[in-house]
Design an enzyme around this catalytic site. Structure first.
Site, PDB file in Angstrom:
ATOM      1  N   ASP A  11       1.002  -1.160   0.063  1.00  0.00           N
ATOM      2  CA  ASP A  11       0.109  -0.060  -0.047  1.00  0.00           C
ATOM      3  C   ASP A  11       0.957   1.227   0.042  1.00  0.00           C
ATOM      4  O   ASP A  11       1.826   1.254   0.726  1.00  0.00           O
ATOM      5  CB  ASP A  11      -0.735   0.055   1.385  1.00  0.00           C
ATOM      6  N   ASP A 104      -3.462   2.288  -5.640  1.00  0.00           N
ATOM      7  CA  ASP A 104      -2.335   2.343  -4.967  1.00  0.00           C
ATOM      8  C   ASP A 104      -2.216   1.287  -4.165  1.00  0.00           C
ATOM      9  O   ASP A 104      -1.251   1.182  -2.908  1.00  0.00           O
ATOM     10  CB  ASP A 104      -2.170   3.780  -4.201  1.00  0.00           C
ATOM     11  N   GLU A 105      -2.884   0.373  -4.091  1.00  0.00           N
ATOM     12  CA  GLU A 105      -2.613  -0.908  -3.345  1.00  0.00           C
ATOM     13  C   GLU A 105      -2.731  -2.205  -4.385  1.00  0.00           C
ATOM     14  O   GLU A 105      -3.367  -2.457  -5.492  1.00  0.00           O
ATOM     15  CB  GLU A 105      -4.124  -1.228  -2.549  1.00  0.00           C
TER      16      GLU A 105
END
Lengths: 406, 156
Positions: A11, A104-105
Site C-alpha cells: 500500500d 495504490d494497493e
C-alpha cells in the site's frame, strides 16, 4: 490457495502526495493537500497535513483553517496511473500472482518458507528506489490479515506476521472498523453482541456473524482466523455495473447546466460500455442535493443498448424523477446495469435503423481518438465549457482500468 | 486575484537577498524554505526575469507613487492584447514563482507567472501581474476568485 503460500499487501503511503513529490522535490517535508472535486475537497494529504487534523474528503475551506501553511496541488490522475503501473511492474517482479486492487494497493502471493519479513523490506526498498514512492508492505495468512498488518505498519513499514499468537496480539488492539468491509453501520450491528475489536469478531460465533453481516461478514470471520476465503483476482472480472459521475464542482441549480452534466456523464458511460464491449438493459440516475437529500430513479431500456441517443433519453427521464428542481444539486451518478456482451443482444422490435447513429458514434470515436477525448461531444454539454477547458477534468480515477476496486 | 507568491530560497542568488533585504521574507513550512512576496507587504516587490537577469522590482503602483502608471498591481490579459498599454513602452516578463497565494490558499506553480514591466516617470521599472478569467477549478479552490494569474505552460 495452498497453505504453503502467504498473502502480501502493498500500500502506497499517501499515494497522490507521494506521486506529486516524485516529480516535485519542493513538496518534500511540507504539508501537502491534493485537491479533487474540481478544487473543492482534499482527496489526499501528506502526513504533515494529517498531523494538523486535516482529513481526507474535507472541504478546502475547513482544511485551510486547520492548516493555513499547507500547499495545495491539483490532482493529476494520468500521472498517478503512470506511477501505479510502474508499481505494478515492481510487485510482479517479486510475485507471479498479483491482484491490482486499486491505484495504490496490490495484493500478491508469496511462498511461505522464505524469510518473509526480509522480502517485505526488499519490496518496500525496491519500490522507493525504482518508482520513488514510499510504501508499506504487510504479509500474513489471508488478504484481510495482510491489509491489517500493512495498515498497522504505516508509514514506510515492512512486516510479516504469520504465527497465531502475533495475529491475536494485533487483532486485540484493533477496533473492528479497521477491517476492510466493516464500516460504522456494520459495527453498530456487532456492538450489542460485545463485538468491538477485531479479536472479538474473530472469536465470535461464526453463525452469529453470518446472521448479522451475511456471508460477507462470515468470509471476514474466516479470514481473521487465518483461513483464506476471499477470491484472489489476477485479472479484473467482468463488471456487473458501470457508472460515471461525481461532484458537480459546486451547487448546480440551473436545469440546463444539470442537463449538461447528465450528457457528460452519459457520454463517459458510453465510452465505458464500448470499451468493455457490453450493452446495458437499465440506466439509473442518482442525485445528491445541497441540503443533504438525494434522489434516485431507474429506467428499464426496451432493448440492451450502448447508443448515446437512447441512453440520453432514458437518463433525461430518470433525471426528471431523481432531481427536485427547487433544490440545487451537488453530485450526480449515472449507472448502467444488467450488462450483456454486445454479441448476445436481442434488438428491439421498434428500434430505428441504427446505421445513422452508428456512423455518428464511429465518427465521434475516431475524432476523439485523433484530436483528444471530448473534442467532439454532445451539444448539450455546452454550458460546461469551463469544465471541458480544464484538461485535468478529462481523466478521472475511474478511467484507470484493470483495477479491482475504485 | 493573486495576493502573493513565494519562490524557493534556492532560486534566489545571495547577492539579491542581501541587496534587497529579503532575509526577513524567508519562511519555513518544512522542507526547502521559501521567500514570500505579498501584495500586503509595505515594500511591495516581485522577482522578475528581465534582460536575462533575475531582478527584484516594485510590484505595481500605489496611489501617491506614480501619476504616470495605473494604480494597480495586476492587468488583464485582454487589456494587454487589445492595446491597453500601447501608449507606454512595456516589456513582457516572467515572474518566477514556486507557489501562488489567493484567498488564503497557497497553491503550487510549476514555472512562473506572466507579467509586464512598465517604466514610471522617473524611469523606475514596475511589474504588473497579468491575469485572466479564472478556470472552474481555480474558482472553486478560491471560492469564487474570478481572476487568476496567467501561468507559464500550465493551466490549473
Amino acid at each position: 490457495m495452498p497453505s504453503s503460500t502467504a498473502v502480501g499487501h502493498l500500500d502506497a503511503d499517501c499515494f497522490y502526495v507521494s506521486a506529486e513529490r516524485v516529480r516535485d522535490h519542493f513538496l518534500h517535508g511540507k504539508a501537502v493537500g491534493v485537491l479533487g472535486n474540481q478544487g473543492a475537497c482534499v482527496i489526499a494529504k501528506s502526513y504533515e497535513m494529517k498531523h494538523a487534523g486535516v482529513k481526507t474528503g474535507m472541504p478546502i475551506w475547513d482544511a485551510l483553517r486547520l492548516c493555513p501553511q499547507g500547499v495545495y496541488v491539483k490532482r493529476d490522475f494520468r500521472w498517478y496511473e503512470v506511477l501505479s503501473r510502474r508499481m505494478l511492474d515492481v510487485v510482479r517482479a517479486f510475485s507471479p500472482r498479483v491482484e491490482y486492487y486499486s491505484i495504490d494497493e496490490f495484493f500478491f502471493e508469496v511462498s511461505a518458507g522464505i524469510n518473509l519479513r526480509e522480502m517485505a523490506e526488499r519490496m518496500r526498498d525496491a519500490m522507493l528506489r525504482e518508482v520513488g514512492v514510499p510504501v508499506t508492505v504487510g504479509i500474513a495468512r489471508t488478504k484481510t490479515l495482510a491489509k491489517l498488518v500493512s495498515d498497522t505498519a504505516k508509514p514506510f513499514g515492512a512486516l510479516a506476521l504469520l504465527d497465531r499468537a502475533a495475529e491475536v496480539a494485533l487483532l486485540e488492539r484493533l477496533e473492528v472498523t479497521e477491517v476492510s468491509g466493516i464500516a460504522s453501520r456494520r459495527a453498530a450491528r456487532l456492538e450489542p453482541h460485545g463485538i468491538r475489536s477485531c479479536l472479538d469478531l474473530a472469536r465470535a460465533d461464526r453463525l452469529l456473524v453470518r446472521r448479522l453481516l451475511t456471508i460477507t461478514g462470515e468470509a471476514l470471520w474466516y479470514e481473521l482466523n487465518g483461513e483464506a476465503v476471499l477470491p484472489f483476482y489476477t485479472e479484473r472480472p467482468p463488471h456487473k455495473m458501470l457508472s460515471r459521475g461525481g461532484s458537480l464542482g459546486g451547487t448546480v441549480g440551473q436545469p440546463e447546466r444539470l442537463y449538461a452534466w447528465l450528457a457528460r456523464n452519459v457520454e463517459r458511460l458510453v465510452e465505458e460500455l464500448e470499451f468493455h464491449m457490453v450493452r446495458t438493459g437499465a440506466l439509473s440516475v442518482y442525485i445528491q442535493h445541497k441540503d443533504g437529500s438525494d434522489g434516485f430513479a431507474r429506467r428499464m431500456l426496451p432493448a440492451h443498448t450502448d447508443r448515446f441517443d437512447l441512453l440520453m433519453e432514458a437518463a433525461r427521464s430518470a433525471l426528471a424523477r431523481a432531481w427536485s428542481a427547487e433544490r440545487p444539486a451537488i453530485r450526480m451518478h449515472v449507472a448502467a446495469s444488467q450488462l450483456r456482451r454486445s454479441g448476445f443482444v436481442q434488438l428491439g422490435l421498434f428500434d430505428a435503423p441504427p446505421e445513422r447513429v452508428e456512423a455518428v458514434a464511429k465518427l465521434k470515436r475516431e475524432v476523439n481518438a485523433e484530436i483528444g477525448r471530448f473534442a467532439l461531444r454532445s451539444g448539450a454539454t455546452l454550458p460546461l465549457a469551463d469544465v471541458y477547458r480544464d484538461e485535468a477534468q478529462s481523466y478521472d480515477i475511474c478511467d484507470v482500468r484493470g483495477k479491482i476496486c475504485f | 486575484m493573486l495576493a502573493g507568491m513565494a519562490l524557493a530560497l534556492s532560486e534566489l542568488p545571495v547577492e539579491l537577498m542581501v541587496q534587497h533585504g529579503l532575509e526577513r521574507r524567508v519562511c519555513d513550512r518544512g522542507g526547502e524554505r521559501e521567500v514570500q512576496f505579498l501584495f500586503a507587504d509595505a515594500d511591495r516587490l516581485l522577482p522578475v526575469w528581465r534582460n536575462g537577469r533575475l531582478q527584484i522590482l516594485r510590484w505595481g503602483n500605489r496611489r501617491g507613487e506614480s501619476a504616470h502608471l495605473p494604480c494597480t498591481a495586476w492587468t488583464q490579459l485582454d487589456t494587454v492584447q487589445n492595446g491597453g498599454w500601447s501608449d507606454r513602452a512595456i516589456e513582457s516578463v516572467v515572474v518566477p514563482a514556486t507557489m501562488g497565494l489567493d484567498k488564503g490558499v497557497w497553491y503550487r506553480i510549476r514555472q512562473g507567472i506572466r507579467g509586464l514591466v512598465a517604466l514610471d516617470e522617473r524611469d523606475r521599472p514596475r511589474v504588473y501581474v497579468i491575469c485572466e478569467p479564472s478556470s472552474h477549478y481555480y474558482q472553486v479552490m478560491t471560492r469564487g476568485g474570478s481572476w487568476m494569474p496567467v501561468l507559464i505552460d500550465e493551466r490549473i
